[in-house]
Write an enzyme that holds these catalytic residues in place. Structure first.
Site, PDB file in Angstrom:
ATOM      1  N   GLU A 267      76.312 -18.118  72.378  1.00 11.52           N
ATOM      2  CA  GLU A 267      74.990 -18.621  72.746  1.00 11.52           C
ATOM      3  C   GLU A 267      74.960 -20.154  72.754  1.00 11.52           C
ATOM      4  OE1 GLU A 267      71.845 -16.365  70.877  1.00 11.52           O
ATOM      5  OE2 GLU A 267      70.305 -17.741  71.572  1.00 11.52           O
ATOM      6  N   HIS A 293      94.226  -0.452  64.568  1.00 14.69           N
ATOM      7  CA  HIS A 293      94.320   0.907  65.104  1.00 14.69           C
ATOM      8  C   HIS A 293      93.397   1.067  66.303  1.00 14.69           C
ATOM      9  CE1 HIS A 293      96.589   1.957  61.471  1.00 14.69           C
ATOM     10  NE2 HIS A 293      95.805   1.044  60.926  1.00 14.69           N
ATOM     11  N   LYS A 407      63.768 -12.811  78.327  1.00 14.80           N
ATOM     12  CA  LYS A 407      62.558 -12.724  77.485  1.00 14.80           C
ATOM     13  C   LYS A 407      61.319 -12.696  78.375  1.00 14.80           C
ATOM     14  CE  LYS A 407      64.000 -14.912  73.136  1.00 14.80           C
ATOM     15  NZ  LYS A 407      63.703 -15.891  72.112  1.00 14.80           N
TER      16      LYS A 407
HETATM   17  O1  PA5 Z   1      69.949 -18.788  67.990  1.00 11.33           O
HETATM   18  C1  PA5 Z   1      68.846 -18.608  68.475  1.00 11.33           C
HETATM   19  O2  PA5 Z   1      68.040 -19.536  68.683  1.00 11.33           O
HETATM   20  C2  PA5 Z   1      68.388 -17.213  68.833  1.00 11.33           C
HETATM   21  O3  PA5 Z   1      69.390 -16.282  68.726  1.00 11.33           O
HETATM   22  C3  PA5 Z   1      67.237 -16.808  67.911  1.00 11.33           C
HETATM   23  O4  PA5 Z   1      67.681 -16.792  66.577  1.00 11.33           O
HETATM   24  C4  PA5 Z   1      66.680 -15.430  68.297  1.00 11.33           C
HETATM   25  O5  PA5 Z   1      66.345 -15.408  69.671  1.00 11.33           O
HETATM   26  C5  PA5 Z   1      65.449 -15.126  67.479  1.00 11.33           C
HETATM   27  O6  PA5 Z   1      64.509 -16.146  67.643  1.00 11.33           O
HETATM   28  P1  PA5 Z   1      63.329 -16.373  66.632  1.00 11.33           P
HETATM   29  O7  PA5 Z   1      63.909 -16.734  65.311  1.00 11.33           O
HETATM   30  O8  PA5 Z   1      62.520 -17.456  67.231  1.00 11.33           O
HETATM   31  O9  PA5 Z   1      62.580 -15.071  66.553  1.00 11.33           O
END
Ligand code: PA5
Length: 429
Positions: A267, A293, A407
């Protein structure tokens, strides 16, 4: 303690010297942004935050009645606590993660929980994540029905200090809410209350965890020869033409750590660079010895398209000697009297050699042991590595624009006002 082994990447010390200027340049550019809140570099300061540590501890002490801890959160709001709690839970408190939206497991969980002994922790930096909000709706309703006036005692929030629906809810209802610093993003938040609060209930040694992370900070700023973070950064940078990076951990206790790393790496780094070019390598999670395995067949004989990082503990925190059993001498006699950990070490070493022999690019990070100190160091080290790679690859490691469309489309499909126009997409060829 963390130790890097590059014995099968023969010319690495010389290559490191040759890339010194580029690496130190990336470090300088990154550190120059440290004072800018928008740069989202607050994770560097979390290991020093002793005030939050005290607050979290006080809250834990004030709630000795908790037997079940339910974390509602997803992505960076769940993966870190899940990885660390699995490794260091010594309190007997049972943990449950609602990091999905499948009705059956949620219903099953609700049917097994005792509401009088349950603490619900809703975790969301933005306060706007549909999965977490849906889980919160379910658990709020459940707590109100089951606990009446007492429901507030069973809900604690972890969210942005000022913004979002969770902060507003906390203020409206007078709920206890811990703050994720504004300049800390989800996948970099494990050492904020996102991780510290659940871990306090798990009885983990938080001081040691943060001490390890402080050591990682020190090392990440050390001269190149001692700078583990710049060194592993270079390994990933040099192999950026290989599409896959495997993160294989030889510890059952750390079985959820690969998932945390995958999110951090993918990410943060899988995006378009300043020129609009698509960059990134795909992190693949693996667990030793189970994956010997399964995936290791592919790793050894499949395409040479991977950089493989092994994470291996050097000693056990407690070992289990293998007893002699009559009748099994021929098949298992070589194991008699040895510690179980010796087998684990031999398997990790054998995999390391076998992968190198097959021509895969592979290195090992040794953890002195699976302790909060060493793992705190490892987590913070991997965050530095990610941030340094972001600089070298010309991407902002701290945003996630690619997540946003999915989203928005979800909200459009569910009919949220204001999102109607997002319902259709054009597929580019
Ligand atoms: O790393 C990130 O920003 C995302 O993976 C968030 O942690 C995830 O989308 C959850 O977001 P939030 O903490 O705003 O609910």
């Amino acid at each position: 303690m963390l130790r890097l082994d590059t014995r099968f990447l023969k010319d690495f010390p010389e290559v490191l010297k040759a890339h010194g200027t580029a690496l130190l340049g990336a470090q300088e550019t990154l550190l120059a942004k440290r004072k800018d809140p928008g740069a989202m570099l607050g994770w560097m300061d979390l290991p020093e935050d002793t005030e939050t540590l005290r607050e979290v501890r006080r809250f834990r002490e004030a709630n000795p009645w908790v037997e079940d801890f339910v974390l509602l959160g997803i992505g960076g709001s769940a993966l870190g606590p899940k990885a660390l709690e699995a490794a260091f839970n010594g309190s007997g408190v049972r943990f449950h993660y609602v990091d999905h939206v499948e009705p059956e497991p949620v219903l099953k969980l609700l049917r097994t929980l005792d509401p009088r002994k349950t603490l619900v922790n809703a975790v969301s930096k933005s306060g706007a994540t549909a999965e977490t909000l849906a889980a919160l709706l379910v658990f709020l309703d459940w707590l109100k029905r089951e606990r009446g006036q007492e429901w507030r005692r069973h809900l604690v929030l972890t969210t942005d200090p000022k913004r979002g629906a969770l902060r507003a809810l906390a203020e409206r209802e007078g709920l206890r809410a811990f703050a994720i610093p504004e300049n800390v993003g989800g996948r970099f938040s494990v050492l904020s209350p996102v991780g510290l609060l659940p871990l306090a209930f798990a009885g983990a040694d938080l001081e040691a965890l943060l001490m390890g992370a402080r050591k990682a900070n020190e090392v990440a700023l050390a001269p190149l020869e001692q700078n583990l973070s710049l060194q592993t950064t270079l390994l990933h940078h040099l192999h950026r033409h290989l599409p896959v990076t495997v993160f294989m951990v030889y510890s059952e206790r750390l079985k959820y750590l690969p998932a945390w790393f995958v999110q951090l790496h993918d990410e943060s780094l899988g995006k378009r660079d300043r020129e609009g070019k698509r960059v990134g390598t795909t992190a693949v999670p693996a667990l030793g010895p189970a994956d010997q395995h399964a995936q290791v067949q592919l790793f050894r004989e499949g395409p040479l398209d991977k950089l493989i990082q092994l994470v291996v503990p050097e000693r056990p925190t407690e070992d289990l000697p293998l007893p002699e059993v009559a009748g099994l001498e021929e098949e298992a006699g070589y194991l008699f009297g040895k510690g179980l950990f010796r087998l684990l070490s031999a398997e990790a070493e054998a995999t390391y050699r076998a992968l190198a022999e097959a021509g895969q690019r592979v290195y090992t990070l040794y953890l002195s042991e699976v302790s909060p100190y060493a793992v705190g160091w490892l987590l913070q080290h991997l965050m530095w590595q990610t941030a340094y790679l972001g600089e070298l690859w010309g991407v902002n490691a701290f945003d996630q624009p690619g997540v946003e469309l999915g989203k928005r489309l979800t909200l459009a499909l569910l009919g949220r006002p204001g999102y109607e126009g997002d319902g259709s997409v054009e597929i580019s060829s």
